[in-house]
Write a protein that holds these residues in place. Structure first.
Motif, short mmCIF file in Angstrom:
data_model
loop_
_atom_site.label_atom_id
_atom_site.label_comp_id
_atom_site.label_asym_id
_atom_site.label_seq_id
_atom_site.Cartn_x
_atom_site.Cartn_y
_atom_site.Cartn_z
N ASN A 10 -58.85 35.56 5.08
CA ASN A 10 -59.29 34.63 4.00
C ASN A 10 -60.65 33.74 3.93
O ASN A 10 -60.04 32.68 4.20
CB ASN A 10 -58.35 35.46 2.79
CG ASN A 10 -58.98 34.61 1.97
OD1 ASN A 10 -59.88 35.27 1.17
ND2 ASN A 10 -58.37 34.17 0.97
N GLN B 287 -58.69 34.69 -3.81
CA GLN B 287 -58.11 35.39 -2.86
C GLN B 287 -57.16 34.84 -2.76
O GLN B 287 -55.32 35.70 -2.40
CB GLN B 287 -58.70 36.60 -2.34
CG GLN B 287 -59.80 37.72 -2.66
CD GLN B 287 -60.42 38.44 -1.51
OE1 GLN B 287 -60.78 38.30 -0.70
NE2 GLN B 287 -61.46 39.06 -2.05
N LYS C 144 -51.31 35.22 -5.89
CA LYS C 144 -50.39 35.88 -5.06
C LYS C 144 -50.40 36.60 -6.20
O LYS C 144 -50.32 37.96 -6.36
CB LYS C 144 -48.60 35.33 -4.86
CG LYS C 144 -48.28 36.39 -4.90
CD LYS C 144 -46.62 35.50 -4.90
CE LYS C 144 -46.30 37.16 -4.20
NZ LYS C 144 -44.64 36.56 -3.80
N PRO D 126 -53.49 40.49 -6.57
CA PRO D 126 -54.69 40.72 -6.19
C PRO D 126 -55.00 41.78 -6.42
O PRO D 126 -56.38 42.13 -5.56
CB PRO D 126 -53.61 41.77 -5.13
CG PRO D 126 -52.15 42.26 -6.50
CD PRO D 126 -52.23 40.96 -6.98
N GLN E 246 -58.02 42.00 -3.45
CA GLN E 246 -57.68 41.14 -1.88
C GLN E 246 -56.98 42.81 -1.12
O GLN E 246 -57.32 44.07 -1.98
CB GLN E 246 -56.25 40.84 -1.78
CG GLN E 246 -56.32 39.12 -2.82
CD GLN E 246 -55.11 38.23 -3.35
OE1 GLN E 246 -54.44 38.93 -2.07
NE2 GLN E 246 -54.89 38.19 -4.53
N SER F 125 -55.77 46.24 0.00
CA SER F 125 -54.52 46.69 -0.79
C SER F 125 -53.32 46.63 0.88
O SER F 125 -53.94 45.60 2.10
CB SER F 125 -54.81 48.14 -0.87
OG SER F 125 -55.27 48.67 0.85
N GLN F 126 -52.23 47.12 0.47
CA GLN F 126 -50.93 47.07 1.04
C GLN F 126 -51.52 47.61 2.56
O GLN F 126 -51.14 47.27 3.83
CB GLN F 126 -49.97 46.82 1.02
CG GLN F 126 -49.16 45.61 -0.30
CD GLN F 126 -48.96 44.31 0.75
OE1 GLN F 126 -49.10 44.59 1.37
NE2 GLN F 126 -50.25 43.77 -0.12
N GLN G 79 -54.22 46.16 4.84
CA GLN G 79 -53.37 44.82 5.61
C GLN G 79 -52.41 44.91 6.18
O GLN G 79 -52.35 44.33 7.32
CB GLN G 79 -53.13 43.90 4.67
CG GLN G 79 -53.64 43.53 3.25
CD GLN G 79 -53.27 41.88 2.85
OE1 GLN G 79 -52.07 41.64 3.12
NE2 GLN G 79 -53.90 41.98 1.23
N TYR H 208 -54.11 35.52 2.30
CA TYR H 208 -54.05 36.07 1.57
C TYR H 208 -53.17 35.64 0.66
O TYR H 208 -52.33 36.37 1.26
CB TYR H 208 -54.74 37.44 1.31
CG TYR H 208 -55.78 37.38 2.19
CD1 TYR H 208 -57.31 38.34 1.02
CD2 TYR H 208 -56.42 38.04 3.26
CE1 TYR H 208 -58.23 38.66 1.66
CE2 TYR H 208 -57.04 38.98 3.58
CZ TYR H 208 -58.47 38.74 3.07
OH TYR H 208 -59.46 39.49 3.47
N GLY H 209 -53.21 36.16 -0.98
CA GLY H 209 -52.03 36.54 -1.91
C GLY H 209 -51.08 35.21 -1.51
O GLY H 209 -49.91 36.20 -1.60
N GLU I 20 -51.83 43.57 -14.30
CA GLU I 20 -51.44 41.98 -13.39
C GLU I 20 -51.70 41.20 -14.31
O GLU I 20 -51.12 40.19 -14.39
CB GLU I 20 -52.25 43.00 -12.63
CG GLU I 20 -52.70 41.38 -11.97
CD GLU I 20 -53.24 42.09 -10.62
OE1 GLU I 20 -53.19 42.50 -9.50
OE2 GLU I 20 -54.56 41.25 -10.40
#
Length: 304
Positions: A34, A39, A42, A45, A50, A52-53, A56, A64-65, A218
């Motif tokens: 990143n 980004q 944490k 996201p 960011q 997505s899981q 990733q 990231y995060g 969020e």
């Protein structure tokens, strides 16, 4: 020592960099690193878009995060972490829209320590009350070389230079003299862009999708923990507009409209920044095949 080889994928926000980066890193067994200053936080996201899981989980994504909302993080600190990762992967792909990060890493800029909020607030207010001419005269006494380079009405640079001196005890001119040499690296710079008029409705739609995906929830969750809007994590576009809503300054509709407006303005600034770099090879977001061909040829030159 073999110099590092890095692909940099840059461009304005919302243009589709993450998808192309995923395709590139997957094709060449690489890792995505990143290079976006928002980004790294944490708590946001969705708002900072960011990966997505699920994305990733396909291949390694770095930096990231990982920071709390109250953490400060400079371009130099990012560079130190990025260097750790490129030293351990054969195909690193930097992806992001923070041109300062990449300039600091490859072209080298001096890493001035972060300025405390109280100093910035006080000197910004002093500039508003006393005027830029008065503060420019003060700067001329402290750092005549830098004062001569900037206009006496340039409030932002005047305040920045005075803040640096007060926070560090060193002038802006001194800090600039400490700039290290450029990094010896083989860098392939790839840019994605669309005309701003084409990108603008896409950005608005993207923001609406973020809101549908839970961006407000969020922000509300983090507001309960870190309500101070001056904290670094709240400074990102989208975060600060939703903070204005949560703190009762704006309605949600007004916050959304401001978010869209500020995102478009940011995309315009990014395009201006990256367009000035003649080393970038530009593509449209739908030219993934052409980008893969370019990278394959670049990789082949390494073998030759």
């Amino acid at each position: 020592m073999t110099k590092p080889r890095v692909v940099c994928l840059v461009g304005p926000t919302g243009v589709g960099k993450s998808a192309i980066a995923l395709r590139l890193a997957g094709q060449f067994n690489g890792e995505i690193i990143n290079a976006d200053s928002r980004q790294v936080f944490k708590a946001f996201p969705i708002i900072t878009a960011q990966p997505s899981q699920a994305e990733q989980s396909v291949l390694p994504h770095r930096l990231y995060g990982f920071l709390k909302t109250d953490a400060r993080f400079s371009a130099g600190a990012w560079g130190e972490k990025a260097l750790e990762h490129i030293e351990h992967t054969a195909f690193p792909v930097f992806v992001g829209g923070t041109g300062l990060y990449l300039r600091a890493f490859f072209d080298s800029i001096v890493d001035i320590p972060p300025i405390p909020d109280d100093i910035l607030t006080r000197l910004t207010e002093a500039c508003r009350i006393e005027g830029s001419l008065v503060l420019h005269r003060k700067l001329k006494e402290i750092d005549p070389a830098y004062a001569a380079r900037i206009h006496e009405n340039d409030r932002q640079r005047i305040v920045r230079a005075l803040c640096v001196y007060e926070a560090t005890g060193k002038t802006f001119s001194w800090w600039h003299s400490q700039t290290p040499p450029p990094r010896d690296a083989d860098v392939l710079r790839i840019g994605l862009r669309l005309p701003l008029d084409t990108l603008t409705p896409l950005l608005a739609r993207r923001i609406d999708l973020m809101l549908e995906a839970g961006a407000l929830e969020e922000a509300r969750s983090e507001y309960a923990v870190f309500p101070e809007g001056t904290l670094p994590g709240w400074s990102g576009i989208g975060c600060r507009e939703l903070h204005l809503y949560l703190s009762g300054v704006l309605s949600l509709d007004a916050a959304r409209e401001l978010w869209i407006k500020n995102t478009r303005a940011y995309a315009k600034r990014q395009l201006t920044w990256f367009n000035a770099d003649s080393r970038i090879q530009w593509f449209a977001p739908n030219e993934g095949k052409e980008i893969l061909t370019l990278v394959s040829e670049w990789q082949q030159r390494k073998k030759d």
